[in-house]
Design a protein around this motif. Sequence first.
Motif, PDB file in Angstrom:
ATOM      1  N   LEU A  36      75.808  41.390   6.331  1.00  0.00           N
ATOM      2  CA  LEU A  36      76.495  41.968   6.384  1.00  0.00           C
ATOM      3  C   LEU A  36      75.485  42.501   4.140  1.00  0.00           C
ATOM      4  N   ARG A  37      76.136  43.659   4.174  1.00  0.00           N
ATOM      5  CA  ARG A  37      75.262  44.612   3.363  1.00  0.00           C
ATOM      6  C   ARG A  37      75.953  43.770   1.922  1.00  0.00           C
ATOM      7  N   SER A  38      75.510  43.680   0.324  1.00  0.00           N
ATOM      8  CA  SER A  38      75.680  42.824  -0.420  1.00  0.00           C
ATOM      9  C   SER A  38      74.855  44.385  -1.777  1.00  0.00           C
ATOM     10  N   PHE A  39      75.403  44.328  -2.899  1.00  0.00           N
ATOM     11  CA  PHE A  39      75.244  45.133  -3.632  1.00  0.00           C
ATOM     12  C   PHE A  39      75.293  43.861  -5.643  1.00  0.00           C
ATOM     13  N   ASP A  40      75.992  43.046  -5.593  1.00  0.00           N
ATOM     14  CA  ASP A  40      76.201  42.713  -6.335  1.00  0.00           C
ATOM     15  C   ASP A  40      76.211  41.074  -6.207  1.00  0.00           C
ATOM     16  N   GLU A  41      75.887  40.052  -6.598  1.00  0.00           N
ATOM     17  CA  GLU A  41      75.872  38.729  -6.221  1.00  0.00           C
ATOM     18  C   GLU A  41      76.989  38.328  -6.506  1.00  0.00           C
ATOM     19  N   THR A  42      77.435  38.857  -8.278  1.00  0.00           N
ATOM     20  CA  THR A  42      78.640  37.316  -8.444  1.00  0.00           C
ATOM     21  C   THR A  42      80.340  38.747  -8.017  1.00  0.00           C
ATOM     22  N   ARG A  43      79.727  39.385  -7.997  1.00  0.00           N
ATOM     23  CA  ARG A  43      81.252  40.003  -6.659  1.00  0.00           C
ATOM     24  C   ARG A  43      81.585  39.659  -5.244  1.00  0.00           C
ATOM     25  N   ALA A  44      80.004  39.236  -4.908  1.00  0.00           N
ATOM     26  CA  ALA A  44      80.524  38.943  -3.088  1.00  0.00           C
ATOM     27  C   ALA A  44      80.090  37.806  -3.648  1.00  0.00           C
ATOM     28  N   ARG A  45      79.863  36.914  -4.471  1.00  0.00           N
ATOM     29  CA  ARG A  45      80.419  35.080  -4.201  1.00  0.00           C
ATOM     30  C   ARG A  45      82.296  35.278  -4.698  1.00  0.00           C
ATOM     31  N   ALA A  46      82.835  35.773  -5.607  1.00  0.00           N
ATOM     32  CA  ALA A  46      83.714  35.425  -5.986  1.00  0.00           C
ATOM     33  C   ALA A  46      84.296  36.381  -4.502  1.00  0.00           C
ATOM     34  N   PHE A  47      84.249  37.109  -4.400  1.00  0.00           N
ATOM     35  CA  PHE A  47      85.121  37.483  -3.043  1.00  0.00           C
ATOM     36  C   PHE A  47      85.307  36.455  -1.967  1.00  0.00           C
TER      37      PHE A  47
END
Length: 125
Positions: A9-20
């Motif tokens: 899956l595409r991701s743009f922001d490590e912090t937001r992706a890890r939190a989610f």
Amino acid sequence: MLGKITPILRSFDETRARAFYCDFLGFELVFAHRFEPGLPLYMGVKLGGCELHLSEHYGDATPGSAIRIAVDDVTAYVAQLRAKNFGNARPGAPKKTDWGSLETTITDPAGNRLMFYTYLPEGQA
């Protein structure tokens, strides 16, 4: 013979992706890789038998993709997620489908749709 699949899956922001994925959905981080500091991140997360890869690399995936993920009890999982009161991610109650499942959809920070489902027992479908 086919083996297991691992969606990217595409991701743009490590912090937001890890939190989610980790803090909210309950996945564990399996790995995080960058070829050099400052370059795009490619990481893997896992929960039970579900493993997903998240990539910041152009061309690896398209934002807004959709995947279906089986869960033992989608109603209980949704209740667990709603209790976390996590920012903009507030999944609705699972809805019965014409194909015999209960489903809810949650959108990740990159616009990917994760459809969590549980098949209903015969007679309830």
